[in-house]
Design a protein around this motif. Structure first.
Motif, PDB file in Angstrom:
ATOM      1  N   LYS A 226       0.822  -1.213   0.000  1.00 44.35           N
ATOM      2  CA  LYS A 226       0.000   0.000   0.000  1.00 44.35           C
ATOM      3  C   LYS A 226       0.855   1.262   0.000  1.00 44.35           C
ATOM      4  CE  LYS A 226      -3.731   2.344   2.467  1.00 44.35           C
ATOM      5  NZ  LYS A 226      -4.675   2.308   3.623  1.00 44.35           N
ATOM      6  N   ASN A 227       1.932   1.263   0.789  1.00 46.96           N
ATOM      7  CA  ASN A 227       2.781   2.455   0.876  1.00 46.96           C
ATOM      8  C   ASN A 227       3.444   2.786  -0.460  1.00 46.96           C
ATOM      9  OD1 ASN A 227       2.190   2.948   3.539  1.00 46.96           O
ATOM     10  ND2 ASN A 227       4.023   1.921   4.343  1.00 46.96           N
ATOM     11  N   VAL A 228       3.779   1.765  -1.236  1.00 45.39           N
ATOM     12  CA  VAL A 228       4.376   2.015  -2.550  1.00 45.39           C
ATOM     13  C   VAL A 228       3.397   2.782  -3.435  1.00 45.39           C
ATOM     14  CG1 VAL A 228       5.158   0.909  -4.683  1.00 45.39           C
ATOM     15  CG2 VAL A 228       5.960   0.060  -2.474  1.00 45.39           C
ATOM     16  N   LEU A 229       2.134   2.384  -3.421  1.00 48.31           N
ATOM     17  CA  LEU A 229       1.127   3.064  -4.238  1.00 48.31           C
ATOM     18  C   LEU A 229       0.814   4.458  -3.691  1.00 48.31           C
ATOM     19  CD1 LEU A 229      -0.823   3.068  -6.582  1.00 48.31           C
ATOM     20  CD2 LEU A 229      -2.478   1.807  -5.166  1.00 48.31           C
ATOM     21  N   VAL A 230       0.722   4.577  -2.366  1.00 48.31           N
ATOM     22  CA  VAL A 230       0.434   5.882  -1.758  1.00 48.31           C
ATOM     23  C   VAL A 230       1.531   6.886  -2.094  1.00 48.31           C
ATOM     24  CG1 VAL A 230       0.248   7.113   0.436  1.00 48.31           C
ATOM     25  CG2 VAL A 230      -1.001   4.981   0.099  1.00 48.31           C
ATOM     26  N   GLN A 231       2.775   6.459  -2.008  1.00 46.80           N
ATOM     27  CA  GLN A 231       3.888   7.357  -2.319  1.00 46.80           C
ATOM     28  C   GLN A 231       3.808   7.853  -3.759  1.00 46.80           C
ATOM     29  OE1 GLN A 231       6.280   8.525  -0.158  1.00 46.80           O
ATOM     30  NE2 GLN A 231       6.816   9.851  -1.886  1.00 46.80           N
ATOM     31  N   HIS A 232       3.454   6.953  -4.664  1.00 47.95           N
ATOM     32  CA  HIS A 232       3.315   7.352  -6.068  1.00 47.95           C
ATOM     33  C   HIS A 232       2.173   8.354  -6.242  1.00 47.95           C
ATOM     34  CE1 HIS A 232       3.208   7.049 -10.447  1.00 47.95           C
ATOM     35  NE2 HIS A 232       1.889   6.896 -10.340  1.00 47.95           N
TER      36      HIS A 232
END
Length: 254
Positions: A226-232
């Motif tokens: 989830k954090n990978v997508l949120v950062q993007h």
């Protein structure tokens, strides 16, 4: 004769600061005669034999040239003796008929060679990252994540037909995970299952090896994915026609 007659004669000569005191004492009573010559001449002669250096303030300092010469000669001799001693030690045969200076030179060469080889090996190891060598065919265990997000109302995506919009959203999710250094090797596919108004539902599939206990705990954990997508999403350009509101994202396993 009833009274003794005494007569004393002193002669003093002064020539260029040299004093010569002579005293002649006559004692007629006993016929004795004493003749005394002062030591001034010897003292002046001694002073003249010593070099004098006169400074501007009128003071005089006595410099012993012999002492200076002897000191310099002693230092030079000591330095030469040390140099000869060092040369003798360096030319001594220590091992395998090799002189000491040759052994020291070989040691320095070996150290330099070892350092050079170490640097080359480290460079090769850095270039050839072991994590890049993996067999994706061994990833046989599936792991799914699902969730939803909301598109911005001001987005120009509404001018697209739904099929094109779904395809572009899938490409956007695929680009996020396929470019992630940590998740790229495990990522399989991203799909948009449903789009209603501005809300899209998605599903992401990852493939893992048989032994994946540590993998699901860290790399493929819900928090990490989830954090990978949120950062993007937070890095998006606000003018992106497919701008997704970062705070609208929700995700869960399944």
């Amino acid at each position: 004769m009833s009274d003794a007659l005494e007569k004393t004669s002193e002669v003093v000569c002064d020539n260029n600061n040299i004093s010569d005191d002579q005293t002649i004492q006559l004692n007629p009573g006993n016929g004795a005669c004493t003749y005394h010559v002062g030591s001034g001449t010897d003292e002046v002669s001694h002073l003249l034999s010593t070099p004098q250096v006169t400074e501007n303030n009128g003071e005089q300092h006595i410099v012993d040239v012999d002492d200076v010469s002897n000191g310099s000669s002693t230092e030079t001799s000591k330095w030469r003796r040390e140099l000869r001693s060092l040369k003798t030690e360096l030319n001594q045969v220590v091992v395998w008929k090799l002189r000491l200076w040759v052994v020291i030179l070989l040691i320095f060469l070996v150290i330099t060679l070892v350092i050079g080889i170490s640097v080359i090996v480290c460079a090769v190891i850095d270039d050839d990252d072991g994590d890049e060598n993996y067999d994706k065919s061994s990833f046989v265990v599936e792991r799914f994540f699902r969730g939803n997000f909301t598109l911005d109302n001001s987005s120009t995506s509404y001018s697209l037909d739904q099929e094109t919009l779904l395809e572009q959203l899938e490409q956007k999710l695929t680009g996020v995970y396929s470019s992630s250094p940590a998740l790229e090797r495990y990522f399989s596919i991203a799909t948009i299952n449903h789009l209603q108004d501005t809300t899209a539902q998605f599903k992401i599939k990852f493939m893992m090896p048989s032994e994946h206990e540590e993998l699901v705990r860290y790399t493929l954990s819900l928090k990490m994915v989830k954090n990978v997508l949120v950062q993007h999403l937070y890095d998006q350009d606000t003018g992106d026609p497919l701008y997704i509101i970062p705070t609208s994202l929700s995700m869960e396993l399944g």
